[in-house]
Scaffold this motif. Sequence first.
Motif, mmCIF file in Angstrom:
data_model
loop_
_atom_site.group_PDB
_atom_site.id
_atom_site.type_symbol
_atom_site.label_atom_id
_atom_site.label_comp_id
_atom_site.label_asym_id
_atom_site.label_seq_id
_atom_site.Cartn_x
_atom_site.Cartn_y
_atom_site.Cartn_z
ATOM 1 N N ARG A 190 -22.891 23.838 59.109
ATOM 2 C CA ARG A 190 -22.943 22.711 60.106
ATOM 3 C C ARG A 190 -22.624 23.240 61.614
ATOM 4 O O ARG A 190 -23.356 22.451 62.580
ATOM 5 N N ALA A 191 -21.851 24.163 61.890
ATOM 6 C CA ALA A 191 -21.942 24.682 63.161
ATOM 7 C C ALA A 191 -23.244 25.369 63.767
ATOM 8 O O ALA A 191 -23.500 25.308 65.071
ATOM 9 N N TYR A 192 -24.393 25.806 62.846
ATOM 10 C CA TYR A 192 -25.445 26.503 63.129
ATOM 11 C C TYR A 192 -26.580 25.498 63.414
ATOM 12 O O TYR A 192 -27.256 25.498 64.347
ATOM 13 N N CYS A 193 -26.611 24.666 62.618
ATOM 14 C CA CYS A 193 -27.752 23.622 62.419
ATOM 15 C C CYS A 193 -27.577 22.322 63.392
ATOM 16 O O CYS A 193 -26.611 22.022 63.808
ATOM 17 N N GLY A 194 -28.866 21.732 63.588
ATOM 18 C CA GLY A 194 -28.734 20.568 64.476
ATOM 19 C C GLY A 194 -28.396 19.430 63.757
ATOM 20 O O GLY A 194 -28.481 19.428 62.419
ATOM 21 N N HIS A 195 -28.243 18.353 64.294
ATOM 22 C CA HIS A 195 -27.658 16.985 63.671
ATOM 23 C C HIS A 195 -28.497 16.152 62.875
ATOM 24 O O HIS A 195 -28.322 15.421 62.020
ATOM 25 N N LEU A 196 -30.004 16.821 62.809
ATOM 26 C CA LEU A 196 -30.955 16.153 62.052
ATOM 27 C C LEU A 196 -31.101 16.896 60.634
ATOM 28 O O LEU A 196 -31.752 16.412 59.673
ATOM 29 N N VAL A 197 -30.250 17.930 60.328
ATOM 30 C CA VAL A 197 -30.591 18.882 59.298
ATOM 31 C C VAL A 197 -29.476 18.484 58.231
ATOM 32 O O VAL A 197 -28.517 18.580 58.593
ATOM 33 N N LYS A 198 -29.991 18.329 57.036
ATOM 34 C CA LYS A 198 -29.196 18.355 55.962
ATOM 35 C C LYS A 198 -28.467 19.265 55.541
ATOM 36 O O LYS A 198 -29.249 20.349 55.376
ATOM 37 N N ILE A 199 -27.439 19.160 54.954
ATOM 38 C CA ILE A 199 -26.852 20.395 54.320
ATOM 39 C C ILE A 199 -26.317 20.194 52.888
ATOM 40 O O ILE A 199 -25.763 19.159 52.472
ATOM 41 N N GLU A 200 -26.815 20.963 52.004
ATOM 42 C CA GLU A 200 -26.477 20.857 50.649
ATOM 43 C C GLU A 200 -25.765 22.185 50.134
ATOM 44 O O GLU A 200 -26.153 23.189 50.587
ATOM 45 N N VAL A 201 -24.936 22.139 49.136
ATOM 46 C CA VAL A 201 -24.273 23.406 48.733
ATOM 47 C C VAL A 201 -24.170 23.471 47.171
ATOM 48 O O VAL A 201 -24.074 22.063 46.422
#
Length: 300
Positions: A190-201
Amino acid sequence: MTALRPELPALMAEEHVRAALLEDLGRAGDITTCATIAPDRTATAEMNARENGVVAGMELARTAFRLIDPAIRFEALVADGDRVHPGTVLARISGPARGLLSAERVALNFLMHLCGIATYTSKFASEIAHTRAKVCCTRKTIPGLRALEKYAVRLGGGSNHRYGLDDAILIKDNHIAVSGGVASAVNAARAYCGHLVKIEVEVDGLGQMREALTASPDVILLDNMGPDLLRQAVAVNAAHWQLSGDAYASDPRRTKLEASGNVNLQTIRAIAETGVDYISTSKITMAAPTLDIGLDVVIG
């Protein structure tokens, strides 16, 4: 609201078809056709479905004939996304016979492959149509054909996962092992990516899932969990967000859940009925049989 059908830009079709034609023509062109067919001969042929299926790739077929000889007329009688049956005429092709015969294989290769993916995907989608789950393709695709195969998945009623390594973050078990933990990996992403990039784990148990929820990823991938464990995971997610019933299904704030592993036509219904949002599988791209399509000259 009914979603519009996806479209394949002609420029994308041309890039793939041109490469395939050059591969097929090799160093000397179609020596069989040149040796047996006079340059002034014309022909008309029909492209027919030989089994039930969903159409995908008509623009690629059209482009194959156009690139070989612009004088060839390609009349599409169906559109991508249409359902066809044995005997359905997909297209009528007429013009210079040499070009028609030289482009035939490339046109059919693309069409049979993509129709096969769309058709196979439609079978998976049909199995879970009574649930809110969506079947998704993965990055397991034939190198160079990913955009085309993902296009066919959508025509079959499936959804696309990420297209590559650059359009979404998917933190898998190896990333977690190296980075030091589920929550820390999500927070770092979250600290690395832009606000439009989704994060899945990805998680492999309820303990990891609870840890992941503390970092609020957009999606949690439940890897190789059976239906009983998937139902428990849905309950854990609902409890975390303090939601139940219709509120759980419709609340846009909650973490979405994706199931993966051991997904096939025999298992997908039970997986979907656990309440997960997405089901990803490589089967719809990597194991889809081609659709049987023929091209026969009807007027020489």
